[in-house]
Design a protein around this motif. Structure first.
Motif, PDB file in Angstrom:
ATOM      1  N   PRO A  89      54.751  96.984  68.134  1.00 32.84           N
ATOM      2  CA  PRO A  89      54.161  97.782  67.058  1.00 32.84           C
ATOM      3  C   PRO A  89      54.169  99.270  67.391  1.00 32.84           C
ATOM      4  CG  PRO A  89      52.571  96.199  67.965  1.00 32.84           C
ATOM      5  CD  PRO A  89      53.828  96.089  68.762  1.00 32.84           C
ATOM      6  N   PRO A  90      54.286 100.120  66.378  1.00 36.36           N
ATOM      7  CA  PRO A  90      54.287 101.561  66.627  1.00 36.36           C
ATOM      8  C   PRO A  90      52.914 102.023  67.113  1.00 36.36           C
ATOM      9  CG  PRO A  90      54.243 101.111  64.273  1.00 36.36           C
ATOM     10  CD  PRO A  90      54.424  99.808  64.964  1.00 36.36           C
ATOM     11  N   ASP A  91      52.918 103.018  67.986  1.00 39.16           N
ATOM     12  CA  ASP A  91      51.649 103.553  68.471  1.00 39.16           C
ATOM     13  C   ASP A  91      51.029 104.453  67.403  1.00 39.16           C
ATOM     14  OD1 ASP A  91      53.128 105.910  68.572  1.00 39.16           O
ATOM     15  OD2 ASP A  91      53.268 105.936  70.737  1.00 39.16           O
ATOM     16  N   ARG A  92      49.824 104.919  67.646  1.00 37.08           N
ATOM     17  CA  ARG A  92      49.084 105.728  66.689  1.00 37.08           C
ATOM     18  C   ARG A  92      49.858 106.988  66.305  1.00 37.08           C
ATOM     19  NH1 ARG A  92      45.515 109.953  66.342  1.00 37.08           N
ATOM     20  NH2 ARG A  92      43.793 109.680  64.896  1.00 37.08           N
ATOM     21  N   GLU A  93      50.438 107.644  67.290  1.00 38.63           N
ATOM     22  CA  GLU A  93      51.192 108.879  67.043  1.00 38.63           C
ATOM     23  C   GLU A  93      52.362 108.625  66.094  1.00 38.63           C
ATOM     24  OE1 GLU A  93      53.939 111.949  69.596  1.00 38.63           O
ATOM     25  OE2 GLU A  93      52.210 111.062  70.592  1.00 38.63           O
ATOM     26  N   THR A  94      53.078 107.548  66.321  1.00 37.43           N
ATOM     27  CA  THR A  94      54.212 107.199  65.461  1.00 37.43           C
ATOM     28  C   THR A  94      53.737 106.857  64.055  1.00 37.43           C
ATOM     29  OG1 THR A  94      55.440 106.383  67.367  1.00 37.43           O
ATOM     30  CG2 THR A  94      56.196 105.646  65.202  1.00 37.43           C
ATOM     31  N   GLN A  95      52.637 106.103  63.965  1.00 37.82           N
ATOM     32  CA  GLN A  95      52.087 105.757  62.658  1.00 37.82           C
ATOM     33  C   GLN A  95      51.707 107.013  61.877  1.00 37.82           C
ATOM     34  OE1 GLN A  95      48.947 102.829  62.882  1.00 37.82           O
ATOM     35  NE2 GLN A  95      50.013 101.751  64.513  1.00 37.82           N
ATOM     36  N   CYS A  96      51.039 107.946  62.526  1.00 38.05           N
ATOM     37  CA  CYS A  96      50.636 109.194  61.867  1.00 38.05           C
ATOM     38  C   CYS A  96      51.857 109.987  61.415  1.00 38.05           C
ATOM     39  CB  CYS A  96      49.768 110.042  62.798  1.00 38.05           C
ATOM     40  SG  CYS A  96      48.109 109.374  63.041  1.00 38.05           S
ATOM     41  N   ALA A  97      52.888 110.038  62.258  1.00 33.50           N
ATOM     42  CA  ALA A  97      54.101 110.767  61.912  1.00 33.50           C
ATOM     43  C   ALA A  97      54.789 110.130  60.701  1.00 33.50           C
ATOM     44  CB  ALA A  97      55.056 110.817  63.104  1.00 33.50           C
ATOM     45  N   LEU A  98      54.848 108.812  60.665  1.00 31.55           N
ATOM     46  CA  LEU A  98      55.462 108.123  59.531  1.00 31.55           C
ATOM     47  C   LEU A  98      54.679 108.361  58.244  1.00 31.55           C
ATOM     48  CD1 LEU A  98      56.417 104.753  61.247  1.00 31.55           C
ATOM     49  CD2 LEU A  98      58.001 106.502  60.408  1.00 31.55           C
ATOM     50  N   LEU A  99      53.356 108.273  58.324  1.00 31.45           N
ATOM     51  CA  LEU A  99      52.524 108.511  57.147  1.00 31.45           C
ATOM     52  C   LEU A  99      52.681 109.948  56.651  1.00 31.45           C
ATOM     53  CD1 LEU A  99      49.333 106.576  58.245  1.00 31.45           C
ATOM     54  CD2 LEU A  99      50.839 105.986  56.342  1.00 31.45           C
ATOM     55  N   ALA A 100      52.727 110.882  57.582  1.00 28.57           N
ATOM     56  CA  ALA A 100      52.898 112.288  57.201  1.00 28.57           C
ATOM     57  C   ALA A 100      54.267 112.510  56.553  1.00 28.57           C
ATOM     58  CB  ALA A 100      52.733 113.188  58.422  1.00 28.57           C
ATOM     59  N   ALA A 101      55.307 111.880  57.092  1.00 23.09           N
ATOM     60  CA  ALA A 101      56.653 112.028  56.532  1.00 23.09           C
ATOM     61  C   ALA A 101      56.732 111.443  55.121  1.00 23.09           C
ATOM     62  CB  ALA A 101      57.678 111.354  57.444  1.00 23.09           C
ATOM     63  N   MET A 102      55.967 110.363  54.891  1.00 19.80           N
ATOM     64  CA  MET A 102      55.955 109.737  53.567  1.00 19.80           C
ATOM     65  C   MET A 102      54.934 110.387  52.639  1.00 19.80           C
ATOM     66  SD  MET A 102      56.428 105.682  54.407  1.00 19.80           S
ATOM     67  CE  MET A 102      55.157 105.571  55.663  1.00 19.80           C
ATOM     68  N   ASN A 103      54.079 111.242  53.211  1.00 17.09           N
ATOM     69  CA  ASN A 103      53.043 111.935  52.455  1.00 17.09           C
ATOM     70  C   ASN A 103      52.120 110.957  51.730  1.00 17.09           C
ATOM     71  OD1 ASN A 103      51.688 114.268  51.689  1.00 17.09           O
ATOM     72  ND2 ASN A 103      52.784 114.393  49.756  1.00 17.09           N
ATOM     73  N   ILE A 104      51.680 109.910  52.475  1.00 16.78           N
ATOM     74  CA  ILE A 104      50.746 108.935  51.916  1.00 16.78           C
ATOM     75  C   ILE A 104      49.636 108.665  52.920  1.00 16.78           C
ATOM     76  CG2 ILE A 104      52.481 107.818  50.449  1.00 16.78           C
ATOM     77  CD1 ILE A 104      52.583 105.536  52.471  1.00 16.78           C
ATOM     78  N   SER A 105      48.567 108.040  52.436  1.00 11.23           N
ATOM     79  CA  SER A 105      47.449 107.675  53.300  1.00 11.23           C
ATOM     80  C   SER A 105      47.652 106.248  53.823  1.00 11.23           C
ATOM     81  CB  SER A 105      46.136 107.745  52.521  1.00 11.23           C
ATOM     82  OG  SER A 105      46.079 106.697  51.571  1.00 11.23           O
ATOM     83  N   PRO A 106      46.944 105.885  54.895  1.00 16.92           N
ATOM     84  CA  PRO A 106      47.053 104.509  55.395  1.00 16.92           C
ATOM     85  C   PRO A 106      46.699 103.480  54.321  1.00 16.92           C
ATOM     86  CG  PRO A 106      45.961 105.868  57.016  1.00 16.92           C
ATOM     87  CD  PRO A 106      46.115 106.701  55.776  1.00 16.92           C
ATOM     88  N   ARG A 107      45.713 103.764  53.499  1.00 13.11           N
ATOM     89  CA  ARG A 107      45.295 102.839  52.449  1.00 13.11           C
ATOM     90  C   ARG A 107      46.422 102.586  51.444  1.00 13.11           C
ATOM     91  NH1 ARG A 107      40.027 101.304  49.947  1.00 13.11           N
ATOM     92  NH2 ARG A 107      39.279 101.986  51.965  1.00 13.11           N
ATOM     93  N   GLN A 108      47.252 103.590  51.192  1.00 12.15           N
ATOM     94  CA  GLN A 108      48.344 103.431  50.243  1.00 12.15           C
ATOM     95  C   GLN A 108      49.421 102.472  50.747  1.00 12.15           C
ATOM     96  OE1 GLN A 108      48.715 107.802  49.854  1.00 12.15           O
ATOM     97  NE2 GLN A 108      48.989 107.363  47.683  1.00 12.15           N
ATOM     98  N   LEU A 109      49.426 102.193  52.051  1.00 11.66           N
ATOM     99  CA  LEU A 109      50.382 101.228  52.604  1.00 11.66           C
ATOM    100  C   LEU A 109      49.954  99.789  52.360  1.00 11.66           C
ATOM    101  CD1 LEU A 109      51.404 102.624  56.108  1.00 11.66           C
ATOM    102  CD2 LEU A 109      52.824 102.427  54.077  1.00 11.66           C
ATOM    103  N   LEU A 110      48.677  99.575  52.086  1.00  8.84           N
ATOM    104  CA  LEU A 110      48.180  98.217  51.888  1.00  8.84           C
ATOM    105  C   LEU A 110      48.772  97.595  50.642  1.00  8.84           C
ATOM    106  CD1 LEU A 110      44.382  98.625  52.646  1.00  8.84           C
ATOM    107  CD2 LEU A 110      46.116  97.624  54.117  1.00  8.84           C
TER     108      LEU A 110
END
Length: 55
Positions: free
Chosen positions: A18-39
């Motif tokens: 699984p991606p680490d926190r840093e990678t997750q944050c970078a992916l979310l920032a690149a997609m310009n969405i919040s973690p909740r929007q991935l659900l």
């Protein structure tokens, strides 16, 4: 379709590594969405979300 465009996709087996926190944050920032929007629409949100998006 991806390969037909001349790009070789990079397969990431996120269940095995699984991606680490840093990678997750970078992916979310690149997609310009919040973690909740991935659900998925019918998935209950985690009650005690551990981390927030960086400012």
């Amino acid at each position: 379709m991806i390969r037909a465009s001349g790009v070789e996709p990079e397969v990431i087996e996120y269940l095995k590594k699984p991606p680490d926190r840093e990678t997750q944050c970078a992916l979310l920032a690149a997609m310009n969405i919040s973690p909740r929007q991935l659900l998925r629409g019918r998935v209950r949100p985690i009650k005690n979300w551990v981390w927030q998006m960086p400012a």
